[in-house]
Write a protein that holds these residues in place. Structure first.
Motif, PDB file in Angstrom:
ATOM      1  N   ARG A  27       0.808  -1.222   0.000  1.00 23.17           N
ATOM      2  CA  ARG A  27       0.000   0.000   0.000  1.00 23.17           C
ATOM      3  C   ARG A  27       0.842   1.273   0.000  1.00 23.17           C
ATOM      4  O   ARG A  27       0.295   2.367  -0.002  1.00 23.17           O
ATOM      5  N   ARG A  28       2.123   1.138  -0.009  1.00 16.68           N
ATOM      6  CA  ARG A  28       2.990   2.305   0.072  1.00 16.68           C
ATOM      7  C   ARG A  28       2.907   3.128  -1.211  1.00 16.68           C
ATOM      8  O   ARG A  28       2.882   2.582  -2.317  1.00 16.68           O
ATOM      9  N   ASN A  29       2.845   4.449  -1.028  1.00 12.97           N
ATOM     10  CA  ASN A  29       2.806   5.371  -2.157  1.00 12.97           C
ATOM     11  C   ASN A  29       4.235   5.656  -2.609  1.00 12.97           C
ATOM     12  O   ASN A  29       5.055   6.114  -1.812  1.00 12.97           O
ATOM     13  N   LYS A  80       5.397   8.027  -4.229  1.00 13.35           N
ATOM     14  CA  LYS A  80       5.765   9.442  -4.105  1.00 13.35           C
ATOM     15  C   LYS A  80       6.167   9.801  -2.687  1.00 13.35           C
ATOM     16  O   LYS A  80       6.875  10.788  -2.475  1.00 13.35           O
ATOM     17  N   GLU A  81       5.687   9.015  -1.715  1.00 15.41           N
ATOM     18  CA  GLU A  81       6.026   9.285  -0.320  1.00 15.41           C
ATOM     19  C   GLU A  81       7.172   8.409   0.195  1.00 15.41           C
ATOM     20  O   GLU A  81       7.542   8.508   1.357  1.00 15.41           O
TER      21      GLU A  81
END
Length: 207
Positions: free
Chosen positions: A187-189, A191-192
């Protein structure tokens, strides 16, 4: 003629490898010489018709025991100076033990040649099966005459393996860095995941 030459070749290599296991200064080299000795001993077993024993030596001793020795030796931090000091310190005791073993060997050979030992006569129950290989004969004896002992040995080894796993298993607290959360990683973005910084000259690094 070819069998005789192969026997002397394998026997000479086994003896030379065994000597190098003792004489090598590097423990890793000693383990490698030990692997070579196992391979040549397996060749001797093939010459006498014991291909099952040869396969066991290659699979078990070379594939498991010797490789385990090699990894243990490479992972340990061995102080060679201390190792040599301990060898010199225990050298007289080693010589005494070697002399005792040599005396026992000479005594046993002398007693055998004197004819005082009465060896048992084979009953023929464990004779090789006609038309079958050495491996098939051993398998027939194991699974026919010693099936309960064979299964009992397997159960004991299974219990020992489970016990070793239970004793070495350590419960880590939830959220520790050693445990992975696959769902959180998926679930990690992107961009972040990383943050680009433009540090100014002379201001250092912000932690």
């Amino acid at each position: 003629m070819i069998q005789t030459l192969a026997f002397y070749l394998f026997a000479a290599l086994v003896i030379a490898s065994a000597v190098m296991v003792i004489m090598a200064r590097n423990p890793v080299h000693s383990v490698l010489w030990l692997i070579l000795a196992f391979f040549n001993a397996a060749g001797l077993m093939v010459l006498v018709g014991a291909e099952f024993i040869a396969a066991l030596m290659v699979i078990v001793y070379v594939g498991a025991v010797a490789v385990l020795f090699l990894f243990v030796v490479m992972m340990l931090d061995i102080d060679f100076a201390e190792l040599r000091a301990g060898f010199i310190k225990n050298f007289p005791l080693g010589i005494a033990i070697a002399l005792v073993l040599l005396a026992e060997l000479v005594l046993g050979i002398g007693a055998y040649q004197a004819g005082t030992l009465e060896l048992g006569v084979p009953s023929g129950a464990a004779a090789p099966l006609l038309g079958d290989s050495n491996t098939a004969s051993i398998g027939a004896i194991l699974y026919r005459d010693y099936i309960f002992l064979f299964e009992g040995a397997g159960i004991i080894l299974l219990v020992a393996m489970i016990g070793a796993i239970v004793l070495t298993h350590r419960k880590r607290p939830a959220g520790s860095r050693s445990q992975q959360d696959i769902g959180k990683q998926n679930r990690r973005n992107p961009k972040e995941a990383t943050v680009m910084k433009q540090p100014q000259v002379g201001e250092g690094v912000e932690l």
